[in-house]
Design a protein around this motif. Structure first.
Motif, short mmCIF file in Angstrom:
data_model
loop_
_atom_site.label_atom_id
_atom_site.label_comp_id
_atom_site.label_asym_id
_atom_site.label_seq_id
_atom_site.Cartn_x
_atom_site.Cartn_y
_atom_site.Cartn_z
N MET A 1 0.84 -1.20 0.00
CA MET A 1 0.00 0.00 0.00
C MET A 1 0.88 1.26 0.00
SD MET A 1 -3.30 0.74 2.40
CE MET A 1 -2.69 -0.40 3.56
N PHE A 2 0.32 2.35 -0.51
CA PHE A 2 1.05 3.60 -0.54
C PHE A 2 1.30 4.12 0.87
CE2 PHE A 2 1.49 6.13 -4.57
CZ PHE A 2 1.56 5.01 -5.37
N GLU A 3 2.26 5.02 1.00
CA GLU A 3 2.61 5.56 2.31
C GLU A 3 1.42 6.15 3.04
OE1 GLU A 3 5.86 8.58 2.60
OE2 GLU A 3 6.94 6.90 1.64
N ARG A 4 0.63 6.94 2.33
CA ARG A 4 -0.57 7.52 2.96
C ARG A 4 -1.77 7.17 2.09
NH1 ARG A 4 -2.71 13.32 4.41
NH2 ARG A 4 -3.82 12.77 6.32
N PRO A 5 -2.45 6.08 2.42
CA PRO A 5 -3.58 5.69 1.56
C PRO A 5 -4.68 6.74 1.55
CG PRO A 5 -3.41 4.26 3.50
CD PRO A 5 -2.23 5.18 3.55
N TYR A 6 -5.42 6.73 0.48
CA TYR A 6 -6.46 7.75 0.24
C TYR A 6 -7.79 7.00 0.21
CZ TYR A 6 -8.29 11.91 -2.32
OH TYR A 6 -8.97 13.04 -2.73
N ALA A 246 -7.40 0.54 6.85
CA ALA A 246 -6.23 1.07 6.12
C ALA A 246 -5.15 1.53 7.11
CB ALA A 246 -6.66 2.23 5.22
N HIS A 247 -5.58 2.18 8.18
CA HIS A 247 -4.66 2.67 9.20
C HIS A 247 -3.92 1.50 9.86
CE1 HIS A 247 -3.55 4.81 12.97
NE2 HIS A 247 -3.52 5.87 12.17
N GLU A 248 -4.68 0.47 10.21
CA GLU A 248 -4.07 -0.69 10.89
C GLU A 248 -3.12 -1.43 9.95
OE1 GLU A 248 -7.46 -2.78 12.43
OE2 GLU A 248 -7.91 -1.00 13.63
N ALA A 249 -3.48 -1.49 8.67
CA ALA A 249 -2.60 -2.19 7.72
C ALA A 249 -1.24 -1.51 7.65
CB ALA A 249 -3.25 -2.21 6.34
N LEU A 250 -1.23 -0.20 7.83
CA LEU A 250 0.05 0.52 7.79
C LEU A 250 0.88 0.24 9.03
CD1 LEU A 250 -1.04 4.01 6.47
CD2 LEU A 250 0.41 2.38 5.30
N GLU A 251 0.18 0.00 10.14
CA GLU A 251 0.88 -0.23 11.40
C GLU A 251 1.39 -1.67 11.51
OE1 GLU A 251 -1.55 1.36 14.66
OE2 GLU A 251 -0.33 3.15 14.26
N ALA A 252 0.78 -2.58 10.73
CA ALA A 252 1.12 -4.02 10.87
C ALA A 252 2.53 -4.31 10.39
CB ALA A 252 0.11 -4.83 10.07
#
Ligand code: PEP
Length: 252
Positions: A1-6, A246-252
């Motif tokens: 995923m991109f750095e900051r998903p939209y 989406a937020h949690e996927a970035l933290e995983a």
């Protein structure tokens, strides 16, 4: 995923002022999930009020007319959208292509009109079920990209692409993660061909029956930079569920 998903909610032809409470709740929820860029596209009639009620999230429109102004009863220009507080506009949604006969050339003209007044544009593409069954999905989407994307200096910096298979919109059906990844990689190649090195930074959203329950999986597909969400964006509870995934996927 991109750095900051939209993650963008498309309210379609839903919503009166009573729904502003949902927009406020989405705005408050987004404050806790700042790793994700969140936006809503309410109907024209709610853009100004949504902008006033929701100070953090992006607010945009679902369509614009390509002309600056004139004798076009019932239509709205890009400049009018900007004046009402919009920061972006969705163009080429499959419902507009089908209901209003919009061609790729129409979509491109709308996108260029949006960019000309300083709006960003989310350009939608996607194949029908018949196209996919005939093995033509990638060719159809490539043709839509070639015909619909705006040209001009720094156009790439203001464009987001939304890949929305028509058969997945509002149906509860989705492509497999592999099919989404394959299509998004094909779109990336096309963007690189059209915009050169600027094509690499363009976010490609997936849209079509995204829900809190499937968001993490769908957002994990190759080259997916976020989601365009219809039905599940109508309540803060379900839309924020997608944003949280989406937020949690970035933290995983
Ligand atoms: C849409 O219309 O852009 C969309 C993705 O709808 P839904 O999420 O309801 O399938």
């Amino acid at each position: 995923m991109f750095e900051r998903p939209y993650i963008v909610g498309n309210w379609k032809m839903h919503g009166t002022r009573a729904m502003l409470s949902e927009a406020r709740a989405i705005d408050r929820g987004a404050e806790r999930l700042m790793k994700v860029e969140v936006a809503l596209a309410p109907p024209f009639t709610l853009i100004h009020a949504t902008r006033k009620e929701a100070g953090l999230i992006g607010v945009g429109a679902q369509d614009c007319h390509p002309a600056e102004g004139g004798a076009h009863t019932g239509d709205i220009s890009a400049a009018m959208l900007k004046d009402s507080g919009a920061g972006f506009v969705i163009v080429g949604h499959s419902e507009r292509r089908a209901d209003h006969g919009e061609t790729d050339a129409d979509v491109k003209a709308k996108a260029e009109a949006a960019l000309a007044v300083g709006l960003n544009a989310i350009v939608c593409v996607g194949e029908t079920e018949a196209d996919r069954d005939a093995g033509k999905a990638e060719a159809v989407v490539a043709r839509q990209l070639d015909g619909s994307l705006p040209q001009g200096e720094s156009a790439a910096a203001k464009v987001t692409v939304a890949y929305e298979p028509v058969w997945a919109i509002g149906t509860g059906r989705t492509p497999t993660v592999e099919d989404i990844g394959a299509m998004h990689c094909a779109i990336r190649q096309r963007l690189n061909a059209i915009y050169g090195e600027d094509g690499a930074a363009i976010r490609i959203l997936y849209g079509g029956s995204v829900k809190p329950e499937n968001a993490a999986e769908l957002l994990g597909a190759d080259e997916v930079g976020g989601a365009l969400v219809g039905g599940a964006s109508l309540t803060a509870e379900s839309f924020l569920g997608i944003v949280a995934a989406a937020h949690e996927a970035l933290e995983a």
